[in-house]
Scaffold this motif. Structure first.
Motif, PDB file in Angstrom:
ATOM      1  N   ASP A 115       3.885  -0.951  -1.215  1.00 44.35           N
ATOM      2  CA  ASP A 115       4.604  -2.237  -1.256  1.00 44.35           C
ATOM      3  C   ASP A 115       4.100  -3.153  -0.156  1.00 44.35           C
ATOM      4  OD1 ASP A 115       6.072  -1.307  -3.351  1.00 44.35           O
ATOM      5  OD2 ASP A 115       7.951  -1.035  -2.239  1.00 44.35           O
ATOM      6  N   ASP A 116       3.847  -2.543   0.981  1.00 46.25           N
ATOM      7  CA  ASP A 116       3.361  -3.312   2.111  1.00 46.25           C
ATOM      8  C   ASP A 116       2.023  -3.978   1.769  1.00 46.25           C
ATOM      9  OD1 ASP A 116       3.643  -4.126   4.795  1.00 46.25           O
ATOM     10  OD2 ASP A 116       2.000  -2.740   5.308  1.00 46.25           O
ATOM     11  N   ARG A 117       1.175  -3.202   1.141  1.00 48.21           N
ATOM     12  CA  ARG A 117      -0.134  -3.745   0.779  1.00 48.21           C
ATOM     13  C   ARG A 117      -0.025  -4.805  -0.312  1.00 48.21           C
ATOM     14  NH1 ARG A 117      -4.795   0.897   0.918  1.00 48.21           N
ATOM     15  NH2 ARG A 117      -5.448   0.261   2.996  1.00 48.21           N
ATOM     16  N   ALA A 140     -10.981  -1.988  -0.983  1.00 51.78           N
ATOM     17  CA  ALA A 140      -9.601  -1.521  -0.823  1.00 51.78           C
ATOM     18  C   ALA A 140      -9.022  -1.914   0.528  1.00 51.78           C
ATOM     19  CB  ALA A 140      -9.541  -0.005  -1.011  1.00 51.78           C
ATOM     20  N   SER A 141      -9.813  -1.765   1.594  1.00 55.51           N
ATOM     21  CA  SER A 141      -9.224  -2.044   2.905  1.00 55.51           C
ATOM     22  C   SER A 141      -9.001  -3.544   3.089  1.00 55.51           C
ATOM     23  CB  SER A 141     -10.103  -1.469   4.013  1.00 55.51           C
ATOM     24  OG  SER A 141     -11.415  -1.932   3.862  1.00 55.51           O
ATOM     25  N   PRO A 183       0.964  -2.546  -8.308  1.00 55.72           N
ATOM     26  CA  PRO A 183      -0.138  -3.506  -8.156  1.00 55.72           C
ATOM     27  C   PRO A 183      -1.112  -3.160  -7.028  1.00 55.72           C
ATOM     28  CG  PRO A 183       2.020  -4.536  -7.708  1.00 55.72           C
ATOM     29  CD  PRO A 183       2.284  -3.180  -8.275  1.00 55.72           C
ATOM     30  N   ALA A 184      -0.692  -2.355  -6.077  1.00 56.85           N
ATOM     31  CA  ALA A 184      -1.626  -1.993  -4.990  1.00 56.85           C
ATOM     32  C   ALA A 184      -2.231  -0.602  -5.202  1.00 56.85           C
ATOM     33  CB  ALA A 184      -0.907  -2.057  -3.640  1.00 56.85           C
ATOM     34  N   LEU A 244       7.828  -3.193  -5.146  1.00 58.53           N
ATOM     35  CA  LEU A 244       7.508  -2.950  -6.555  1.00 58.53           C
ATOM     36  C   LEU A 244       8.675  -3.377  -7.438  1.00 58.53           C
ATOM     37  CD1 LEU A 244       5.720  -1.644  -8.759  1.00 58.53           C
ATOM     38  CD2 LEU A 244       6.827   0.535  -8.239  1.00 58.53           C
ATOM     39  N   ALA A 245       8.378  -4.186  -8.433  1.00 60.89           N
ATOM     40  CA  ALA A 245       9.412  -4.585  -9.385  1.00 60.89           C
ATOM     41  C   ALA A 245       8.962  -4.127 -10.768  1.00 60.89           C
ATOM     42  CB  ALA A 245       9.582  -6.099  -9.366  1.00 60.89           C
TER      43      ALA A 245
END
Ligand SMILES: Cc1cc2nc3c(=O)[nH]c(=O)nc-3n(C[C@H](O)[C@H](O)[C@H](O)COP(=O)(O)O)c2cc1C
Lengths: 454, 402
Positions: free
Chosen positions: B309-311, A177-178, B18-19, B316-317
């Motif tokens: 979103d950052d990850r 994860a990270s 997705p994340a 997100l769409a």
């Protein structure tokens, strides 16, 4: 004399859609309600069986152009019912019969891998090849596979399925994860397979399951079928149950294993076996007779000979002699079970010989052919017989076929299993966390080389 | 209170963001474990959610993910949805189980019997979400159809792509074959008549003799008629061709309106398609989709969404409207849809299991307290729960007409 006691392996065959299954019994339950599967698989687990087993038929049996009316008909979708059984059992293996002609390798491989995940490593696949146009008529790919090609497709199907299962490493899901890495580069490997039957460039989407690969079972009897078994199967479900016959089959198939670099223990042979239990030998014989009479009712007997003869014999008396007319070899009647393996003429000649030499009526002849119980006797006697087959290498155990849905194995589990345990040749409990492969005493799945392209 | 809805949930591995798998609450190593699915389905079953769809695809990349090479920061790998549904059937009591099935490579005969078996194992709670067409990744896995399309034509309209149109015709035939197979045994086909020795009455089992553009299927099902008669057919639709497929062949459609005007336009189009194509019987049930991310407060939810979103490297769409907020915000969005007249709302949790738990523990009680949730009287089957009649086999009607 110091050779270790060979361990007996038992499978529990869910009662099927032929005359072995007696529906006229007042205790007979539904062949499709989940409660029946629940009861049956709990019994199998109580009896410490290796696996529950389901047959498959992808079209309803017919007789004289109509759906067959006399026997139980209708069954669940093999994989779906096994997935449901997985939820209510903990140890017992789950083996389903699934056709190689009317399925696609990718789809079936992912379904079997799914079952293996959901059951914690208890999935098995009885790969059968029935390829006739009658069944094909229910499928988009149709029934155009030539009979001669059925095992060619089966071999390639099994090889491709193994390649797909093997395309993921054991711990293929990184899920870091990270670091934001779910899968490492190169995982899974691509499966490029080009053969006469399949041409795919596949990326398998189910990570490796607990068993690596589900256990492969085989149930065809031709030379090709045995060859397929020696190459791919880890269990064979045969119909060779008479001791000498069973032993000859055992020697034949196990003798072929060396050519594939396999040893005797890498394949288990579990023929079908029926049984009738009594407190005394006499009582067991009576019980066997009683069951046979309800399995082969007069109309069942007539239907059987009608299928062999390929013509309408409704005027004949089931308690009278066999028809003296010639079989109609032109009609296509090979749709049911009755004359799958031999041509009509050969079949009729064999029936005649049996009937004439012993003076048997139509019904008695059919009883002799289809309703002779493998094991008849007291629990003690049956346990001893089963043990003898296994210790003397005629089989590795049996696929038990009860005659009642869903209670058909209760008595066996409660009365015979404890005696097998006393003999030291049957497990006392399930080993913790055992997979089906472990229960069967099979070696761990070896990764296979890709399909050998000619 | 008339503006009431049923709640559905769309389950997708670690969730729809997705994340999502990278959240501390996620269980990315358990996405293939029986316990993960059993717990999720039990949670939503106990909460009183009417049905759960389970996503699926026949390939490692997702259906609309043509990224090459494969992105390694997304959840990959999955279990067959139909078998997940069968597995959880004995472990749940009331919830409808609706796996996703692709219609392009699968056999309608196998799918029909699998769903009937699910219906038996769940005692009348089976449905299916049919997906038309196949992606190039799916085609490569099967190797049978090299041609086909993955994306909409430049116009964005299915009707401008002959291949996509064909895929929807195939899906329509697929649904038709399913319902015929489900009708092929009359309810009373099994007679167990000891006196005549007949287990069943062959006159009450019907070969479907189907001949279409894509399939020919001759025989009757191998499974007797299941508790619901016909499991539910559902589809997700975003435009005219799929709306027409839904109107003609489905019991229930999921739609993705983004505001009230959009919803009204979709409903009008569905109504017109139903008037033209739908046979007599039940009206098409309409469920609106919402993708939801839930935290204690709206601002905490926005922070969480920003973190995700950052990850993911991008915002997100989604085809569906996204609601990022508190449980009250989500409940309010559901109430608005209820007031606008949909039959149900299908929630797509951004994160599993976190947002599933928030839906069960917070959103559902809020909707209950305002009587927005349609309560039922403990109806046994999914059809009964949704107020749909149990259909009679078409072959019974044929016979009466003689
Ligand atoms: C004991 C036994 C059980 C079988 N069970 C099934 C079954 O459940 N479903 C099926 O389609 N075929 C079944 N078959 C058929 C075979 O698996 C095989 O596909 C067919 O007989 C053709 O192969 P062969 O020529 O090698 O016998 C069975 C065969 C045997 C011997």
């Amino acid at each position: 004399m110091s050779s270790p006691v060979r361990q007996i392996h038992l499978a529990a065959h869910f009662p099927g859609v032929n005359s072995t299954t007696v529906w006229t019994d007042p205790t007979a339950g539904s062949q499709v309600d989940f409660a029946s599967f629940e009861h049956f698989s709990r019994t199998a687990e109580r009896g410490l069986f290796d696996y529950v087993f389901l047959a498959e038929g992808l079209r309803l049996r017919e007789h004289k152009g109509r759906v067959h009316e006399l026997d139980v008909l209708g069954r669940p979708h093999t994989l779906s019912i096994l997935a449901a059984i997985a939820a209510i059992t903990e140890h017992v293996g789950l083996v389903g019969t699934l056709n190689t002609t009317f399925n696609e390798p990718y789809e079936l491989a992912r379904a079997l891998a799914t079952l293996d995940h959901l059951s914690g490593g208890r999935a098995g696949w009885n790969a059968v090849t029935s390829s006739d146009a009658f069944h094909g008529a229910n499928f988009r790919r149709g029934g155009y596979l030539d009979h001669a090609d059925r095992y060619e497709r089966a071999r390639e199907f099994a090889s491709l399925a193994k390649e797909l299962w093997d395309s993921w490493p054991d711990d293929g899901v990184r899920a870091d994860a990270s670091g934001g890495v779910f899968l490492d580069d190169g995982v899974p490997s691509r499966v490029r397979h080009r053969g006469a039957q399949f041409d795919v460039d596949a990326v398998f989407d189910v990570p490796r399951s607990p068993q690596g690969r589900p256990v492969i079972v085989q149930a065809g009897d031709s030379a090709d079928g045995r060859g397929f078994g020696a190459e791919h199967a880890e269990v064979i479900f045969s119909l060779h149950t008479r001791f000498d016959d069973a032993r000859a089959f055992y020697d034949d198939v196990k003798g072929q294993l060396g050519a594939w670099g396999r040893d005797e223990e890498s394949l288990k042979i579990l023929p079908a076996a029926t049984f009738a239990i009594g407190d005394t030998a006499e009582e067991a014989r009576e019980r066997s007779r009683e069951i046979a009479l309800s399995q082969v009712r007069p109309e069942t007997a007539l239907t059987y000979v009608e299928q062999v003869w390929g013509s309408d014999l409704s005027g004949y008396d089931p308690d009278g002699p066999l028809p003296d007319i010639d079989p109609d070899t032109g009609a296509e009647t090979a749709k049911g079970w009755a004359n799958r393996h031999a041509s009509a003429r050969k079949r009729v000649a064999a029936l005649r010989e049996l009937s004439e030499s012993e003076g048997l009526s139509i019904r008695e002849t059919v009883i002799r052919l289809t309703a002779n119980h493998t094991f008849v006797g007291t629990p003690d006697r049956i346990a001893a017989e089963i043990d003898r087959y296994v210790q003397e290498r005629a089989t590795d155990g049996f696929t038990l076929v009860g005659h009642l849905t869903p209670h058909g194995l209760d008595e066996f589990a409660d009365r015979v299993v404890p005696l097998l345990q006393e003999r030291g040749s049957y497990r006392e409990s399930y080993p913790e966390g055992a997979t089906l492969r472990d229960l069967l005493g099979l070696p761990a799945a070896r990764r296979v080389p890709a399909f050998a392209t000619p | 209170m008339t503006d009431q809805v049923h709640l559905a949930i769309a389950l997708e591995r670690a969730g729809w963001h997705p994340a999502a798998w990278r959240e501390s609450t996620a269980r990315p190593h358990e996405l293939l474990s029986p316990r993960y699915w059993a717990e999720l389905l039990r949670t939503v079953d106990d909460a009183g959610i009417a049905l759960a769809t389970i996503e699926d695809a026949l390939s490692l990349p997702d259906r609309f993910d043509a990224s090459e090479p494969l992105r390694r920061d997304r959840v990959r790998g999955r279990l067959d949805a139909s078998l997940i549904a069968s597995f959880v059937a004995p472990l749940t009591r009331r919830i409808g189980l609706v796996p996703t099935v692709t219609t392009s490579h699968t056999e309608p005969f196998h799918v029909a019997t699998a769903l009937q078996t699910l219906d038996f194992a769940s005692r009348g709670r089976a449905g299916v979400r049919l997906v038309a067409g196949a992606s190039s990744a799916e085609r490569a896995n099967f190797g049978r159809r090299s041609s086909g399309v993955d994306t909409l034509p430049p116009s964005g309209r299915v009707e401008d792509s002959p291949e996509l149109l064909a895929a929807f015709r195939e899906a329509g035939e697929f649904a038709d074959v399913l319902s015929r197979l489900w009708d092929s045994w009359q309810d009373d086909a099994i007679i167990r008549d000891v006196s005549s020795g007949r287990f069943l009455d062959a006159d009450r089992v019907h070969a479907i003799e189907y001949e279409g553009e894509f399939f020919s299927v001759t025989g009757a099902s191998i499974v007797p008629r299941s508790p619901q008669g016909r499991p539910l057919i559902t589809v997700l639709a975003h435009q005219s061709v799929p709306y027409r497929l839904a109107a003609e062949r489905a019991d229930l459609v999921y739609i993705t309106p983004h505001d009230e005007r959009g919803l009204a336009a979709i409903r009008a189009e569905l109504q017109a398609a139903s008037d033209e194509l739908r046979g007599p019987g039940e009206r098409l049930r309409v469920y609106a989709d919402l993708l939801v991310l839930i935290e204690e407060t709206s601002s905490a939810a926005r922070d969480a969404a920003a973190r995700l979103d950052d990850r993911a490297g991008e915002p997100l769409a989604s085809d569906a409207r996204i609601v990022v907020g508190s449980a009250a915000d989500v409940a309010e969005a559901v109430r608005e849809l209820a007031a606008a007249g949909v039959d149900g709302v299908r929630l797509r949790p951004a994160r599993q299991p976190a947002d599933v738990a928030a839906i069960a523990e917070q959103v559902v009680p809020l909707l209950r307290s305002t009587q927005t949730l349609r309560e039922d009287d403990g109806a046994g089957t999914l059809r009964a729960r949704l107020g749909l009649a149990r259909p009679e086999s078409r072959y019974v009607r044929e016979k009466v007409a003689l």
